[in-house]
Design a protein around this motif. Structure first.
Motif, PDB file in Angstrom:
ATOM      1  N   ILE A 125      34.656  65.491  15.252  1.00  0.00           N
ATOM      2  CA  ILE A 125      35.728  65.227  16.345  1.00  0.00           C
ATOM      3  C   ILE A 125      37.078  64.773  15.794  1.00  0.00           C
ATOM      4  O   ILE A 125      37.288  64.077  14.859  1.00  0.00           O
ATOM      5  N   ASN A 126      37.847  65.556  16.184  1.00  0.00           N
ATOM      6  CA  ASN A 126      39.488  65.189  16.194  1.00  0.00           C
ATOM      7  C   ASN A 126      39.807  64.242  16.914  1.00  0.00           C
ATOM      8  O   ASN A 126      39.410  63.067  16.774  1.00  0.00           O
ATOM      9  N   ALA A 127      40.902  64.513  17.712  1.00  0.00           N
ATOM     10  CA  ALA A 127      41.453  63.486  18.722  1.00  0.00           C
ATOM     11  C   ALA A 127      40.417  62.888  19.625  1.00  0.00           C
ATOM     12  O   ALA A 127      39.681  64.000  20.134  1.00  0.00           O
ATOM     13  N   MET A 128      40.495  61.678  20.197  1.00  0.00           N
ATOM     14  CA  MET A 128      39.946  61.450  21.513  1.00  0.00           C
ATOM     15  C   MET A 128      40.817  60.698  22.197  1.00  0.00           C
ATOM     16  O   MET A 128      41.808  60.165  21.827  1.00  0.00           O
ATOM     17  N   GLY A 129      40.643  60.873  23.756  1.00  0.00           N
ATOM     18  CA  GLY A 129      41.735  60.192  24.263  1.00  0.00           C
ATOM     19  C   GLY A 129      41.487  59.983  25.780  1.00  0.00           C
ATOM     20  O   GLY A 129      40.145  60.179  26.177  1.00  0.00           O
ATOM     21  N   TRP A 130      42.414  59.218  26.584  1.00  0.00           N
ATOM     22  CA  TRP A 130      41.940  58.659  27.968  1.00  0.00           C
ATOM     23  C   TRP A 130      43.167  59.408  28.564  1.00  0.00           C
ATOM     24  O   TRP A 130      44.367  59.353  28.260  1.00  0.00           O
ATOM     25  N   SER A 138      29.252  81.364  14.863  1.00  0.00           N
ATOM     26  CA  SER A 138      29.225  82.295  14.130  1.00  0.00           C
ATOM     27  C   SER A 138      30.046  82.054  12.902  1.00  0.00           C
ATOM     28  O   SER A 138      30.805  83.139  12.309  1.00  0.00           O
ATOM     29  N   SER A 139      29.587  81.055  12.337  1.00  0.00           N
ATOM     30  CA  SER A 139      30.349  80.553  11.076  1.00  0.00           C
ATOM     31  C   SER A 139      31.736  80.366  10.833  1.00  0.00           C
ATOM     32  O   SER A 139      32.444  80.306   9.965  1.00  0.00           O
ATOM     33  N   ILE A 140      32.160  80.082  12.174  1.00  0.00           N
ATOM     34  CA  ILE A 140      33.816  79.920  12.280  1.00  0.00           C
ATOM     35  C   ILE A 140      33.882  78.795  12.844  1.00  0.00           C
ATOM     36  O   ILE A 140      33.166  78.312  13.935  1.00  0.00           O
ATOM     37  N   ALA A 141      34.517  77.756  12.481  1.00  0.00           N
ATOM     38  CA  ALA A 141      35.000  76.449  12.839  1.00  0.00           C
ATOM     39  C   ALA A 141      36.059  76.505  14.047  1.00  0.00           C
ATOM     40  O   ALA A 141      37.282  77.476  13.761  1.00  0.00           O
ATOM     41  N   ALA A 142      35.861  76.056  15.041  1.00  0.00           N
ATOM     42  CA  ALA A 142      36.851  76.278  16.250  1.00  0.00           C
ATOM     43  C   ALA A 142      37.067  74.762  17.129  1.00  0.00           C
ATOM     44  O   ALA A 142      36.040  74.216  16.981  1.00  0.00           O
ATOM     45  N   THR A 143      38.161  74.565  17.481  1.00  0.00           N
ATOM     46  CA  THR A 143      38.094  73.073  18.168  1.00  0.00           C
ATOM     47  C   THR A 143      38.042  73.377  19.871  1.00  0.00           C
ATOM     48  O   THR A 143      38.814  74.372  20.341  1.00  0.00           O
ATOM     49  N   PHE A 144      37.292  72.552  20.377  1.00  0.00           N
ATOM     50  CA  PHE A 144      37.233  72.780  21.833  1.00  0.00           C
ATOM     51  C   PHE A 144      37.125  71.111  22.462  1.00  0.00           C
ATOM     52  O   PHE A 144      36.907  70.346  22.153  1.00  0.00           O
ATOM     53  N   ARG A 145      38.168  71.279  23.517  1.00  0.00           N
ATOM     54  CA  ARG A 145      38.289  69.997  24.408  1.00  0.00           C
ATOM     55  C   ARG A 145      37.285  70.038  25.402  1.00  0.00           C
ATOM     56  O   ARG A 145      37.154  71.095  26.161  1.00  0.00           O
ATOM     57  N   TYR A 146      36.600  68.672  25.515  1.00  0.00           N
ATOM     58  CA  TYR A 146      35.740  68.633  26.384  1.00  0.00           C
ATOM     59  C   TYR A 146      36.080  67.314  27.209  1.00  0.00           C
ATOM     60  O   TYR A 146      36.422  66.269  26.713  1.00  0.00           O
ATOM     61  N   TRP A 147      35.679  67.259  28.638  1.00  0.00           N
ATOM     62  CA  TRP A 147      36.051  66.442  29.454  1.00  0.00           C
ATOM     63  C   TRP A 147      34.833  65.346  29.945  1.00  0.00           C
ATOM     64  O   TRP A 147      33.689  66.304  30.359  1.00  0.00           O
ATOM     65  N   GLY A 148      34.963  64.188  30.330  1.00  0.00           N
ATOM     66  CA  GLY A 148      34.098  63.618  30.851  1.00  0.00           C
ATOM     67  C   GLY A 148      34.180  63.632  32.414  1.00  0.00           C
ATOM     68  O   GLY A 148      35.261  64.443  33.112  1.00  0.00           O
ATOM     69  N   GLN A 149      33.116  62.988  33.227  1.00  0.00           N
ATOM     70  CA  GLN A 149      33.479  63.355  34.811  1.00  0.00           C
ATOM     71  C   GLN A 149      33.959  62.296  35.240  1.00  0.00           C
ATOM     72  O   GLN A 149      34.580  62.258  36.606  1.00  0.00           O
ATOM     73  N   GLY A 150      34.764  61.448  34.561  1.00  0.00           N
ATOM     74  CA  GLY A 150      35.639  60.352  35.178  1.00  0.00           C
ATOM     75  C   GLY A 150      34.950  58.963  35.631  1.00  0.00           C
ATOM     76  O   GLY A 150      33.645  59.162  36.001  1.00  0.00           O
ATOM     77  N   THR A 151      35.724  57.995  35.567  1.00  0.00           N
ATOM     78  CA  THR A 151      35.041  56.726  35.934  1.00  0.00           C
ATOM     79  C   THR A 151      36.509  55.921  36.903  1.00  0.00           C
ATOM     80  O   THR A 151      37.482  55.963  36.364  1.00  0.00           O
ATOM     81  N   GLN A 152      35.670  55.464  37.924  1.00  0.00           N
ATOM     82  CA  GLN A 152      37.095  55.003  38.897  1.00  0.00           C
ATOM     83  C   GLN A 152      37.425  53.545  38.267  1.00  0.00           C
ATOM     84  O   GLN A 152      36.437  52.693  38.324  1.00  0.00           O
ATOM     85  N   VAL A 153      38.599  53.207  38.265  1.00  0.00           N
ATOM     86  CA  VAL A 153      39.178  51.865  38.186  1.00  0.00           C
ATOM     87  C   VAL A 153      40.229  51.611  39.179  1.00  0.00           C
ATOM     88  O   VAL A 153      40.991  52.201  39.569  1.00  0.00           O
ATOM     89  N   THR A 154      40.057  50.453  39.821  1.00  0.00           N
ATOM     90  CA  THR A 154      40.157  49.986  40.986  1.00  0.00           C
ATOM     91  C   THR A 154      40.961  48.542  40.830  1.00  0.00           C
ATOM     92  O   THR A 154      40.052  47.680  40.445  1.00  0.00           O
ATOM     93  N   VAL A 155      42.356  48.189  40.956  1.00  0.00           N
ATOM     94  CA  VAL A 155      42.774  47.038  40.572  1.00  0.00           C
ATOM     95  C   VAL A 155      43.586  46.468  41.940  1.00  0.00           C
ATOM     96  O   VAL A 155      44.193  47.211  42.740  1.00  0.00           O
ATOM     97  N   SER A 156      42.627  45.455  42.554  1.00  0.00           N
ATOM     98  CA  SER A 156      43.145  45.138  43.732  1.00  0.00           C
ATOM     99  C   SER A 156      42.656  43.802  43.978  1.00  0.00           C
ATOM    100  O   SER A 156      41.689  43.305  43.637  1.00  0.00           O
ATOM    101  N   SER A 157      43.335  42.940  44.781  1.00  0.00           N
ATOM    102  CA  SER A 157      42.967  41.602  45.238  1.00  0.00           C
ATOM    103  C   SER A 157      42.189  41.514  46.550  1.00  0.00           C
ATOM    104  O   SER A 157      41.780  40.451  46.983  1.00  0.00           O
TER     105      SER A 157
END
Length: 123
Positions: free
Chosen positions: A31-36, A104-123
């Protein structure tokens, strides 16, 4: 195939904290980069933070000093510790993982995404 699964979202009051987790599994050579990224209603998806395989980090100006990204390479997992949360942090948070695969014996980089998670900031 590679699967990316996020967890840890929820409802929190302003000033509170949450910790998001994201794990990648499947046919992974390395895995190369990971991010949000996040997407608020009616807005485009935006970068929150990234971390390279060597541990170099990058943050959006809006979260610097409040959010901390980290990763566990042995577990193919990335975390986002979010402190001092604000209502404007409300969004669906997505994890992105740049996976190196051998096809096929070749290295390549692919980006995969998650399904998402909800963050709600509220009083």
């Amino acid at each position: 195939q590679v699967q990316v699964v996020e967890s840890g979202g929820g409802l929190v009051q302003p000033g509170g904290s949450l910790r998001l987790s994201c794990v990648a599994s499947g046919r992974i050579f390395s895995i190369n980069a990971m991010g949000w990224y996040r997407q608020a209603p009616g807005k485009q998806r935006e970068l929150v933070s990234t971390i390279t395989s060597g541990g170099s980090t990058n943050y959006a100006d809006s979260v610097k000093g409040r959010f901390t990204i980290s990763r566990d390479n042995a577990k193919n997992t990335v975390y986002l510790q979010m402190n001092s949360l604000k209502p404007e942090d409300t969004a669906v948070y997505y994890c992105a993982v740049d996976v190196v695969e051998i096809r096929s014996s070749i290295a390549a980089t692919f980006r995969y995404w998650g399904q998402g998670t909800q963050v709600t900031v509220s009083s």
